[in-house]
Design a protein around this motif. Structure first.
Motif, PDB file in Angstrom:
ATOM      1  N   ARG A   8       0.835  -1.212   0.000  1.00 43.02           N
ATOM      2  CA  ARG A   8       0.000   0.000   0.000  1.00 43.02           C
ATOM      3  C   ARG A   8       0.872   1.265   0.000  1.00 43.02           C
ATOM      4  O   ARG A   8       0.645   2.200  -0.766  1.00 43.02           O
ATOM      5  CB  ARG A   8      -0.897  -0.004   1.231  1.00 43.02           C
ATOM      6  CG  ARG A   8      -1.793   1.227   1.405  1.00 43.02           C
ATOM      7  CD  ARG A   8      -2.266   1.333   2.848  1.00 43.02           C
ATOM      8  NE  ARG A   8      -1.134   1.538   3.762  1.00 43.02           N
ATOM      9  CZ  ARG A   8      -1.168   1.234   5.060  1.00 43.02           C
ATOM     10  NH1 ARG A   8      -2.244   0.684   5.585  1.00 43.02           N
ATOM     11  NH2 ARG A   8      -0.107   1.475   5.809  1.00 43.02           N
ATOM     12  N   ASP A   9       1.885   1.269   0.852  1.00 45.02           N
ATOM     13  CA  ASP A   9       2.761   2.439   0.948  1.00 45.02           C
ATOM     14  C   ASP A   9       3.589   2.635  -0.316  1.00 45.02           C
ATOM     15  O   ASP A   9       3.764   3.763  -0.801  1.00 45.02           O
ATOM     16  CB  ASP A   9       3.703   2.299   2.150  1.00 45.02           C
ATOM     17  CG  ASP A   9       2.969   2.364   3.482  1.00 45.02           C
ATOM     18  OD1 ASP A   9       1.793   2.776   3.492  1.00 45.02           O
ATOM     19  OD2 ASP A   9       3.583   2.002   4.506  1.00 45.02           O
ATOM     20  N   MET A  10       4.095   1.536  -0.856  1.00 43.98           N
ATOM     21  CA  MET A  10       4.987   1.626  -2.010  1.00 43.98           C
ATOM     22  C   MET A  10       4.248   1.958  -3.305  1.00 43.98           C
ATOM     23  O   MET A  10       4.861   2.433  -4.272  1.00 43.98           O
ATOM     24  CB  MET A  10       5.767   0.322  -2.175  1.00 43.98           C
ATOM     25  CG  MET A  10       6.861   0.135  -1.142  1.00 43.98           C
ATOM     26  SD  MET A  10       8.193   1.333  -1.298  1.00 43.98           S
ATOM     27  CE  MET A  10       8.909   0.830  -2.858  1.00 43.98           C
ATOM     28  N   TRP A  47       3.458  12.737  -3.612  1.00 41.07           N
ATOM     29  CA  TRP A  47       4.668  13.245  -2.973  1.00 41.07           C
ATOM     30  C   TRP A  47       4.524  13.297  -1.463  1.00 41.07           C
ATOM     31  O   TRP A  47       5.521  13.439  -0.750  1.00 41.07           O
ATOM     32  CB  TRP A  47       5.001  14.638  -3.506  1.00 41.07           C
ATOM     33  CG  TRP A  47       5.697  14.621  -4.833  1.00 41.07           C
ATOM     34  CD1 TRP A  47       5.211  15.047  -6.035  1.00 41.07           C
ATOM     35  CD2 TRP A  47       7.022  14.153  -5.096  1.00 41.07           C
ATOM     36  NE1 TRP A  47       6.141  14.859  -7.030  1.00 41.07           N
ATOM     37  CE2 TRP A  47       7.271  14.320  -6.486  1.00 41.07           C
ATOM     38  CE3 TRP A  47       8.031  13.600  -4.301  1.00 41.07           C
ATOM     39  CZ2 TRP A  47       8.471  13.960  -7.089  1.00 41.07           C
ATOM     40  CZ3 TRP A  47       9.229  13.241  -4.897  1.00 41.07           C
ATOM     41  CH2 TRP A  47       9.439  13.419  -6.267  1.00 41.07           C
ATOM     42  N   ASP A  48       3.307  13.175  -0.973  1.00 42.70           N
ATOM     43  CA  ASP A  48       3.061  13.129   0.465  1.00 42.70           C
ATOM     44  C   ASP A  48       2.956  11.696   0.982  1.00 42.70           C
ATOM     45  O   ASP A  48       2.688  11.482   2.167  1.00 42.70           O
ATOM     46  CB  ASP A  48       1.765  13.890   0.813  1.00 42.70           C
ATOM     47  CG  ASP A  48       1.874  15.373   0.497  1.00 42.70           C
ATOM     48  OD1 ASP A  48       2.963  15.942   0.727  1.00 42.70           O
ATOM     49  OD2 ASP A  48       0.879  15.947   0.014  1.00 42.70           O
ATOM     50  N   GLY A  49       3.155  10.712   0.123  1.00 36.85           N
ATOM     51  CA  GLY A  49       3.013   9.314   0.509  1.00 36.85           C
ATOM     52  C   GLY A  49       4.120   8.863   1.450  1.00 36.85           C
ATOM     53  O   GLY A  49       5.197   9.476   1.525  1.00 36.85           O
ATOM     54  N   PRO A  50       3.882   7.781   2.186  1.00 38.59           N
ATOM     55  CA  PRO A  50       4.856   7.306   3.175  1.00 38.59           C
ATOM     56  C   PRO A  50       6.169   6.810   2.590  1.00 38.59           C
ATOM     57  O   PRO A  50       7.166   6.727   3.299  1.00 38.59           O
ATOM     58  CB  PRO A  50       4.104   6.166   3.882  1.00 38.59           C
ATOM     59  CG  PRO A  50       3.043   5.747   2.930  1.00 38.59           C
ATOM     60  CD  PRO A  50       2.649   6.977   2.187  1.00 38.59           C
ATOM     61  N   ALA A  51       6.198   6.462   1.302  1.00 38.13           N
ATOM     62  CA  ALA A  51       7.438   5.990   0.678  1.00 38.13           C
ATOM     63  C   ALA A  51       8.067   7.029  -0.235  1.00 38.13           C
ATOM     64  O   ALA A  51       9.033   6.743  -0.931  1.00 38.13           O
ATOM     65  CB  ALA A  51       7.173   4.708  -0.115  1.00 38.13           C
ATOM     66  N   ALA A  52       7.530   8.268  -0.213  1.00 34.14           N
ATOM     67  CA  ALA A  52       8.020   9.315  -1.105  1.00 34.14           C
ATOM     68  C   ALA A  52       9.354   9.893  -0.658  1.00 34.14           C
ATOM     69  O   ALA A  52       9.989  10.636  -1.414  1.00 34.14           O
ATOM     70  CB  ALA A  52       6.980  10.436  -1.220  1.00 34.14           C
ATOM     71  N   GLY A  53       9.803   9.564   0.544  1.00 38.47           N
ATOM     72  CA  GLY A  53      11.117  10.012   0.993  1.00 38.47           C
ATOM     73  C   GLY A  53      12.242   9.387   0.198  1.00 38.47           C
ATOM     74  O   GLY A  53      13.384   9.834   0.262  1.00 38.47           O
TER      75      GLY A  53
END
Length: 490
Positions: A342-344, A349-355
């Motif tokens: 789900r995260d990936m 750009w605000d998603g949990p894997a966008a870092g």
């Protein structure tokens, strides 16, 4: 999050733990951060923005975007060289403009220091989101073209046309530093390519083989205990009746659910990552840029695995996991593969894997591979084979195994893998660092020297010097400086 310029190739562990506050370790070998690592006492440079091309290889595409960069002019003397630190697979940290070995070199030679953030990471957003269609503009080749265009324009606007430029980078940015000199020799005079995995490979079981040897260098029994614990856990995962106990033992956020081999592999890889991360960065000095968890070392983990008062190795393995959660102030461990998917697959750009997670895995699926699988008998873990990694490429980006294999072959064809033919590139690597297995550890020619540093880990030579640094690390830094001195005279 601060991961640059030494990239975060072990991205899953970093993604999980990077945002949390470090605690003090209980066991010997968990060192505290030293006094000199506090960056709050220095004012960090302001971010600046460079107008960059979206697609350097399509003249008909005129789209542009803003790329972040930083400048340190404190050491610059008229006529001096330009040092360019290359950003990689995470946000660029301005702390590197105030600390680091490269600044020691810069002060000695009067260099102007610049750092350019990699496209699609940090605040450098070329597109509106991270959709797979937009990620086609994310590649090492586009990144090198960014560097080239940046170098040309900055030379013109700052009056640096006749200055000698030196590229620096560690990990993936180390590879970029080498390739920048290789592909744009008219623009960069020399490169320091630290901990650079220059050879692309789909399957990279050698990573875990080095983890075994690095654990064994502390205690010969340590990797054997880890393997026994991992094997025991793998057996228990075959029986659903054990799931409640496993959930409790590892303090999972929800009851363990193993419905597919992907579920099992993700859980096992997550726990193995505790050891992989510590080995990769063992006893480094990353704390200066705000990275947490640097107090946990190989010595500490092996001490915990050898603590018979905790019971069988399985229990000690669980204790390691709980220690990592305590260290990073995690209330529980999310070991759900479904949550990870789900995260990936969140393209915001605000998603949990966008870092950096979604972006870097895309690069592995379309350029590098680098999959740290358990497909070797000479490593301490169980249960996350190559097929588990390759399937994620299809699930996340619709990249087939055949396309992945072809992409990796093209990368080596383009950059030459180990067979680099150039001049004035130095390749420092740490013997403990698993990534040295894909790097240059022996001189190619006198002008392409390797610096292989025993007892040190990933990017160790890049970090600020400390009184407790190993003598061979001190000598390595000095040797690299002497090479730069020599090359800047050429």
């Amino acid at each position: 999050m601060a991961f640059q310029p030494c990239g975060w190739l072990l991205w899953k562990v970093t993604l999980l733990f990077s945002l949390f506050v470090v605690g003090e370790g209980k066991y010997k070998g968990f060192r505290k951060l030293s006094q000199g690592e506090d960056i709050s006492r220095r004012a960090l440079p302001e971010e600046q923005w460079f107008t960059q091309k979206l697609d350097h290889f399509n003249g008909a595409d005129s789209r542009e975007w803003k790329q972040r960069y930083f400048v340190n002019e404190a050491f610059y003397k008229p006529g001096g060289p330009v040092f360019l630190m290359i950003g990689g697979e995470g946000p660029a940290s301005p702390a590197w403009m105030q600390y680091g070995t490269w600044l020691t070199y810069a002060e000695k030679v009067g260099a102007l220091c610049l750092m350019l953030e990699h496209r699609f990471y940090g605040k450098s957003h070329p597109t509106v989101d991270l959709s797979t269609d937009n990620l086609r503009f994310l590649s090492s080749r586009q990144a090198l073209a960014d560097l080239a265009h940046f170098r040309v324009v900055m030379s013109e606007t700052r009056g640096l046309t006749n200055r000698k430029w030196v590229a620096f980078g560690g990990s993936y940015p180390g590879s970029l530093a080498a390739w920048f000199r290789l592909k744009y020799p008219h623009l960069v005079h020399a490169s320091v390519a630290t901990s650079a995995p220059v050879y692309a490979t789909v399957n990279f079981p050698e990573y875990l083989e080095v983890v075994w040897r690095s654990l064994a260098s502390e205690n010969a029994e340590c990797p054997l205990l880890v393997k026994k614990a991992s094997d025991t856990l793998m057996e228990r995962l075959k029986d659903p009746k054990t799931y409640d106990n496993i959930t409790k033992d590892f303090n999972l956020c929800s009851k363990l659910q193993i419905q597919t081999e992907m579920d099992s592999a993700y859980f096992l890889e997550t726990l193995a990552g505790n050891f992989m991360d510590v080995v990769q960065y063992n006893e480094d000095n990353r704390g200066f840029e705000g990275v947490m968890g640097t107090n946990i070392t190989i010595k500490g983990l092996c001490g915990l695995m050898g603590d018979t008062s905790l019971g069988e190795p399985y229990n000690r393995y669980a204790a390691v996991s709980r220690l990592m959660m305590e260290t990073f102030s995690l209330k529980c461990l999310d070991a759900s593969f479904n949550n990870y998917v789900r995260d990936m697959t969140n393209t915001s750009w605000d998603g949990p894997a966008a870092g950096g997670g979604r972006q870097w895995v895309y690069q592995t699926c379309t350029e590098f591979g680098f999959y740290q699988s358990t497909d070797s008998p000479n490593q301490p873990f169980t249960g996350f084979p190559l097929v588990y990694h390759v399937k994620q490429c299809a699930d996340f980006y619709n990249v087939s195994s055949g396309q992945l294999a072809e992409a990796v072959a093209q990368t080596n064809e383009y950059y030459a893998g180990y067979d680099i033919r150039s001049t004035r590139i130095v390749f420092p690597n740490g013997a403990i660092d698993p990534w040295h297995a894909l790097g240059i550890t022996k001189d190619i020619t006198p002008d392409l020297p390797a610096v292989f540093i025993k007892g040190t880990a990933h990017c160790a030579n890049m970090y600020p010097a400390r009184s407790e640094d190993l003598p061979q690390l001190v000598l390595a830094r000095d040797h690299i400086y002497l090479l730069l001195q020599q090359w800047l005279k050429q």
